[in-house]
Design a protein around this motif. Sequence first.
Motif, mmCIF file in Angstrom:
data_model
loop_
_atom_site.group_PDB
_atom_site.id
_atom_site.type_symbol
_atom_site.label_atom_id
_atom_site.label_comp_id
_atom_site.label_asym_id
_atom_site.label_seq_id
_atom_site.Cartn_x
_atom_site.Cartn_y
_atom_site.Cartn_z
ATOM 1 N N TRP A 40 0.828 -1.207 0.000
ATOM 2 C CA TRP A 40 0.000 0.000 0.000
ATOM 3 C C TRP A 40 0.865 1.261 0.000
ATOM 4 C CZ3 TRP A 40 -0.636 3.575 4.189
ATOM 5 C CH2 TRP A 40 -1.626 4.539 3.956
ATOM 6 N N TRP A 41 1.872 1.292 0.870
ATOM 7 C CA TRP A 41 2.681 2.504 1.013
ATOM 8 C C TRP A 41 3.640 2.715 -0.152
ATOM 9 C CZ3 TRP A 41 2.518 6.894 3.402
ATOM 10 C CH2 TRP A 41 3.670 7.679 3.516
ATOM 11 N N LEU A 44 0.686 1.540 -3.979
ATOM 12 C CA LEU A 44 -0.659 2.077 -4.185
ATOM 13 C C LEU A 44 -0.774 3.557 -3.820
ATOM 14 C CD1 LEU A 44 -2.858 -0.893 -2.914
ATOM 15 C CD2 LEU A 44 -2.212 -0.314 -5.253
ATOM 16 N N PHE A 45 -0.214 3.937 -2.680
ATOM 17 C CA PHE A 45 -0.364 5.330 -2.242
ATOM 18 C C PHE A 45 0.238 6.322 -3.238
ATOM 19 C CE2 PHE A 45 0.193 9.162 0.157
ATOM 20 C CZ PHE A 45 -0.910 9.201 1.002
ATOM 21 N N GLY A 227 -5.991 0.956 1.776
ATOM 22 C CA GLY A 227 -4.879 0.314 2.477
ATOM 23 C C GLY A 227 -5.348 -0.735 3.464
ATOM 24 N N VAL A 230 -6.351 -3.861 1.544
ATOM 25 C CA VAL A 230 -5.183 -4.580 1.014
ATOM 26 C C VAL A 230 -4.516 -5.400 2.118
ATOM 27 C CG1 VAL A 230 -2.857 -4.273 0.086
ATOM 28 C CG2 VAL A 230 -4.757 -2.996 -0.891
ATOM 29 N N SER A 309 -9.727 -8.277 -3.197
ATOM 30 C CA SER A 309 -9.276 -7.048 -2.559
ATOM 31 C C SER A 309 -9.782 -5.830 -3.317
ATOM 32 C CB SER A 309 -7.746 -7.026 -2.474
ATOM 33 O OG SER A 309 -7.291 -5.801 -1.942
ATOM 34 N N GLN A 313 -12.668 -2.959 -2.312
ATOM 35 C CA GLN A 313 -12.442 -1.522 -2.426
ATOM 36 C C GLN A 313 -13.555 -0.847 -3.213
ATOM 37 O OE1 GLN A 313 -8.476 -0.888 -4.036
ATOM 38 N NE2 GLN A 313 -7.690 -2.613 -2.867
#
Length: 407
Positions: A40-41, A44-45, A227, A230, A309, A313
Amino acid sequence: MVFKRLTAFLFLIAALLLAVVMIGYPEASWQAGVRGLAIWWDVLFPSLFPFFVISEVMLGFGIVHFLGKLLDPLMKPVFRIPGNGGFVLAMGFASGYPVSAKLATKLREQRLVSRIEGERLVSFTTSSDPIFLIGAVSVGFFGNPKLAGALALSHYGGALLIGLVMRFYRPDRDEPASSEEGVGSGRFSLKLALQAMHEARIQDGRRLGELLRQAVVSSLQLMTVVGGLVVFFSVILEVLTASGFMSSLYGGFRHLLPLLGLPSQLAEPLMGGLFEVTLGAKAAAAPEGIPLMYKAAAAAFILSWGGLSVHAQVASILNGADLRYFPFLAARFLHAVLSAGLLLLIWNPLMGSAPAWAIASPKFGQDEVLYGWQALPGAFRFFLVTMAILLILSFLSSFIHRLRQRK
């Protein structure tokens, strides 16, 4: 009522069982949580957050209304959605899931699309972003840059086919989403588009600072949800694997695949991709002794399905409006089957002759200065190309419509 109670009871039992399994495998749960948080960090972010903020700002400035007027001659007759859907289509293809769901929900909240149009829109604009498809899957997982062209054609071509299919979804329930004049007029008019943008900006009324602040806050809230989901599904998949439950599913799926004419070794990638797209696509490239064509077809299926996932979302985003999840679920499965079938169909014409136009492998770790078009981020370039193609097609559609009216 009985069905809802039964569903709630089954969810409760599943949650209790998962809690017990997580307690039984605490180390696996912790490692999977850390891995999901890193995805995520690190991935995705930085890739999704800017698109969320920019899309909110563009909605506030009326740019979506501007593009909607220009794209109306194309989107209405082809996909049976307003021209605003063209912006969602380009942003969804460029930045990947779940951006299109976020934008479609915003359009629905502003009454720019009806409920049915919003459900059609989300169903075919949810896709993988080109950076992940090319850089991660084709180059990173498969180590074959030439595979990118075939995967992109099958994935995005399948999405457009889903759009054509979804235009027949509940045509009897079509209703005007707004009372704006000129919507659906079939005219490609820059003057009308600028007028629509100006009126939308006046109606919004927020200053730039307030608009940007609200866009950042809203995007951060959504990124927190993304996040969390995920991490949650990463933990679920890991504990199910550690407990041996996934091995049982793999065994049953191995007996089913040969009946469909597919190698049984693809059972693990496909089942993994059912939960999480990244792990499934990576596993699809791993089995040895399988023709590349079938491994690529499995990757195309996984990319188009998106994983539970992504489904969670999108469902959480759609829950903020009155858009239903089931049309999206049916479209994802149909898109997955169509993409895999398209890849098998075009494999020999494209990959058999090793096409020279195949996308080259990106070069990392080189001190190379890029200028002009090459200096733009890949997702932004893809967005601009998609918008340019849509605008050209919209202009041609409007031109043909006017010729027919004169005759």
